[in-house]
Design an enzyme around this catalytic site. Sequence first.
Site, PDB file in Angstrom:
ATOM      1  N   CYS A  62       0.836  -1.204   0.000  1.00 26.18           N
ATOM      2  CA  CYS A  62       0.000   0.000   0.000  1.00 26.18           C
ATOM      3  C   CYS A  62       0.872   1.256   0.000  1.00 26.18           C
ATOM      4  O   CYS A  62       0.357   2.366   0.100  1.00 26.18           O
ATOM      5  CB  CYS A  62      -0.943   0.000   1.202  1.00 26.18           C
ATOM      6  SG  CYS A  62      -0.097  -0.095   2.792  1.00 26.18           S
TER       7      CYS A  62
ATOM      8  N   GLU B  50      -1.860   1.157  -4.761  1.00 23.26           N
ATOM      9  CA  GLU B  50      -1.637  -0.197  -4.246  1.00 23.26           C
ATOM     10  C   GLU B  50      -0.934  -0.972  -5.354  1.00 23.26           C
ATOM     11  O   GLU B  50      -1.372  -0.947  -6.517  1.00 23.26           O
ATOM     12  CB  GLU B  50      -2.974  -0.849  -3.901  1.00 23.26           C
ATOM     13  CG  GLU B  50      -2.846  -2.135  -3.141  1.00 23.26           C
ATOM     14  CD  GLU B  50      -3.195  -1.992  -1.659  1.00 23.26           C
ATOM     15  OE1 GLU B  50      -3.150  -3.002  -0.955  1.00 23.26           O
ATOM     16  OE2 GLU B  50      -3.499  -0.867  -1.219  1.00 23.26           O
TER      17      GLU B  50
END
Length: 368
Positions: free
Chosen positions: A326, A360
Amino acid sequence: MTQPVMNPENYQVQLDEKTEALSAMFSEFDVPELEVFSSPAENYRMRAEFRIWHEGDDMYYVMFDQKTKEKYRVDYFLPATRLINDLMPLLAEAIKGSKTLRYKMFQVDFLSTLSGEILVSMLYHRQLDDAWKEEAAVLKQQLNEKGFNLNLIGRARKMKIVLDQEFVIEKLKVNDDILTYKQVENSFTQPNGVVAQKMLEWAVDCTQDSQGDLLELYCGNGNFSLALAKNFDRVLATELAKPSVESAQYNIAANNIDNVQIVRMSAEDFTDAMEGKREFRRLKDQNVDLKSYNCNTIFVDPPRSGMDEGTCKMVQGYERIMYISCNPDTLKENLAILSKTHNITRFALFDQFPYTHHMEAGIFLERK
């Protein structure tokens, strides 16, 4: 201040910008062509939090601008699921009409699902009593009679009242499989359900020819573990947060999966255990014999801080590495170590957070 404008017509433009940025960021590595997985342009976010603003007899949802800190009224929140948006005005109107429910309420949190369930947490600057519980039960019944599959939670300092459960049951479609996931209030869940399904399908595709066992660090509620279980003989997964471990155990049983074992410990402690630096009673108590596992694939989905150097070096000991990140900045730092021993064979962008700078990424590596 008015609510910032988010234009779904510009969705592809912002996705193209992210694609270019991520490709450029990792150009120093030998990476394959970037696989890009888009999000719905609106109504993609499974959860939302709003402050409650009281103004005379009126009461409404507000958010705050991240830069100016100014508040703005929110009657419809474009990123949130249709389920959340359908419920928002009905909930606000019902609370507004109840002195007991609105008194000193300062926040409402929504957790929705693709399966149709929704959980609402109502936060207060006062202790909640039986009168609140009675009114909340009536509210819950009224909303469910209008077609919602809803549960309520009341929160105040050092107290929580649950009507009737503190979780939702999500069902995600992964290729031809439907997987069931228990998602508990206040614990981590994937924010974008549609993209979460695409991530699971990508991970399953990357590992479809696997042999032996899978080790997963930072497994959360078993989100990836369950989807990947069919590609491996066994899955050994670690997670530190107790609510997530409990949800993972529930999810294993709910999906009738018998080859996944969850161990509650940190990635750092697990690294020490794998390297034989010290013995952990927790492993013995759960009858986990690390030597019996033949893990040649490792899956990591670390927090934004990435993996520490010791964990990176432990991860290098595996033939194949799947890394979901992330935070591309810490992914890049970790790849500086991992790419010395492994080739990057798959590279993906998942647009979990449209219209923000957040990206992401997924990387699959195989030993040189």
